[in-house]
Design a protein around this motif. Structure first.
Motif, PDB file in Angstrom:
ATOM      1  N   THR A  93      28.259  83.285   1.587  1.00  0.00           N
ATOM      2  CA  THR A  93      28.964  82.208   2.280  1.00  0.00           C
ATOM      3  C   THR A  93      28.875  80.959   1.402  1.00  0.00           C
ATOM      4  O   THR A  93      27.943  80.815   0.595  1.00  0.00           O
ATOM      5  N   ILE A  94      29.820  80.061   1.566  1.00  0.00           N
ATOM      6  CA  ILE A  94      29.815  78.840   0.758  1.00  0.00           C
ATOM      7  C   ILE A  94      28.624  77.961   1.113  1.00  0.00           C
ATOM      8  O   ILE A  94      27.957  77.414   0.223  1.00  0.00           O
ATOM      9  N   ARG A  95      28.318  77.820   2.397  1.00  0.00           N
ATOM     10  CA  ARG A  95      27.189  76.972   2.777  1.00  0.00           C
ATOM     11  C   ARG A  95      25.886  77.462   2.147  1.00  0.00           C
ATOM     12  O   ARG A  95      25.085  76.663   1.649  1.00  0.00           O
ATOM     13  N   ASP A  96      25.678  78.771   2.138  1.00  0.00           N
ATOM     14  CA  ASP A  96      24.460  79.289   1.521  1.00  0.00           C
ATOM     15  C   ASP A  96      24.481  79.096   0.014  1.00  0.00           C
ATOM     16  O   ASP A  96      23.439  78.819  -0.604  1.00  0.00           O
ATOM     17  N   GLU A  97      25.640  79.205  -0.584  1.00  0.00           N
ATOM     18  CA  GLU A  97      25.719  79.013  -2.034  1.00  0.00           C
ATOM     19  C   GLU A  97      25.459  77.552  -2.408  1.00  0.00           C
ATOM     20  O   GLU A  97      24.878  77.281  -3.468  1.00  0.00           O
ATOM     21  N   ALA A 123      32.378  74.628  -8.701  1.00  0.00           N
ATOM     22  CA  ALA A 123      32.582  73.183  -8.791  1.00  0.00           C
ATOM     23  C   ALA A 123      32.597  72.555  -7.401  1.00  0.00           C
ATOM     24  O   ALA A 123      32.048  71.469  -7.187  1.00  0.00           O
ATOM     25  N   VAL A 124      33.232  73.220  -6.455  1.00  0.00           N
ATOM     26  CA  VAL A 124      33.234  72.741  -5.065  1.00  0.00           C
ATOM     27  C   VAL A 124      31.804  72.670  -4.541  1.00  0.00           C
ATOM     28  O   VAL A 124      31.363  71.658  -3.968  1.00  0.00           O
ATOM     29  N   GLU A 125      31.071  73.740  -4.745  1.00  0.00           N
ATOM     30  CA  GLU A 125      29.691  73.816  -4.246  1.00  0.00           C
ATOM     31  C   GLU A 125      28.793  72.805  -4.962  1.00  0.00           C
ATOM     32  O   GLU A 125      27.904  72.204  -4.340  1.00  0.00           O
ATOM     33  N   SER A 126      29.036  72.588  -6.235  1.00  0.00           N
ATOM     34  CA  SER A 126      28.217  71.647  -6.994  1.00  0.00           C
ATOM     35  C   SER A 126      28.478  70.210  -6.571  1.00  0.00           C
ATOM     36  O   SER A 126      27.557  69.378  -6.568  1.00  0.00           O
ATOM     37  N   ALA A 127      29.719  69.889  -6.230  1.00  0.00           N
ATOM     38  CA  ALA A 127      30.013  68.542  -5.740  1.00  0.00           C
ATOM     39  C   ALA A 127      29.273  68.279  -4.432  1.00  0.00           C
ATOM     40  O   ALA A 127      28.716  67.191  -4.219  1.00  0.00           O
TER      41      ALA A 127
END
Length: 263
Positions: A93-97, A123-127
């Motif tokens: 999941t994105i939240r977990d990543e 990049a989305v997750e890193s922001a």
């Protein structure tokens, strides 16, 4: 004879591991063969959706070798369910990543902060991670940030042009032979905001996007550049999502050198 482009140096490579919820996140640290200076910059590379610590077509390997030649320490990890880390792609999941990226930032920091360089969904997750830990992120570089993932799922019922109906029918989505479970889709549909929080990172940032990105339109890169108070936007004419030509990669590395003060 002309010099072959994108040559770096052979680094000293060390396997790394991080614990995340009892599972192992595996990766690599690259540094000069004779060791790095105590005050050497540290760069964390964060890969995209379904990719690995090496990056697509060695994007991160080329980046690491280039940076090590300039005395930089580089770390890169496979997120859970990708590369050789524990877990299944079906469960991501994105939240977990985002939580994993936060842990990577903490692990990479040697007391002077970390330069985060990330591609696509990474990049989305890193922001989002940088906004949570702004004091640890010295600079943020986003290559082709894939904010489109929310619109694809919530508005178009697809991922990269493939319909999501199979998830409802059988509980998983076939992403190029990698089964993606319903948790990823449900996470996005549960009010995931991949934009609002990022303004919490006010440090220096670069957003670099190609005009010929067929996966993430350049408008998504523009949006991140508008939301990040310290951002500089660079649009590269003709570049695709994977930066799949030598001149495009040379441009990425040139901008990165400039941002890190290595030019």
């Amino acid at each position: 004879m002309a010099t072959v482009p994108l040559r770096g140096v052979d680094p000293r490579t060390t396997p790394t591991t991080l614990d995340h919820g009892g599972r192992t996140v595996r990766g690599w640290q690259w540094e000069p063969q004779d060791g790095a200076a105590e005050d050497a910059p540290v760069v964390l590379l964060v890969h995209g959706f379904s990719d690995s610590a090496l990056g697509g077509h060695q994007l991160f390997v080329q980046t690491a070798r280039h940076l090590v030649a300039r005395g930089v320490v580089v770390r890169s990890h496979d997120r859970l369910g990708q590369g050789v880390s524990d877990g299944e792609f079906a469960d991501i999941t994105i939240r977990d990543e985002v939580d994993q990226v936060v842990a990577m930032i903490h692990a990479a920091d040697r007391g002077q902060g970390v330069h985060v360089v990330a591609h696509s969904l990474g990049a989305v997750e890193s922001a989002l991670a940088a906004a949570r830990e702004p004091s640890l992120v010295r600079t943020l570089t986003l290559w082709s940030p894939a904010g489109v993932v929310v619109d694809d799922i919530t508005k178009h019922d697809e991922i990269q042009g493939q319909p999501l109906a199979p998830v409802r029918e059988r509980g998983w989505f076939d992403f190029g032979g990698m089964p993606l479970g319903g948790a990823f889709i449900a996470d996005v549909q549960d009010g995931l905001d991949v934009y609002g929080p990022v303004s919490g990172y006010t440090g220096p940032a670069d957003v670099v996007h190609g005009t010929e990105d067929a996966i993430v339109p350049v408008s998504y890169g523009r949006r991140y550049a508008e939301l990040l108070p310290g951002a500089r936007l660079t649009i590269v004419d003709g570049a695709d999502h994977g930066w799949s030509a030598v001149p495009f990669r040379e441009r990425l590395l040139s901008l990165l050198d400039e941002r890190l003060g290595l030019a």
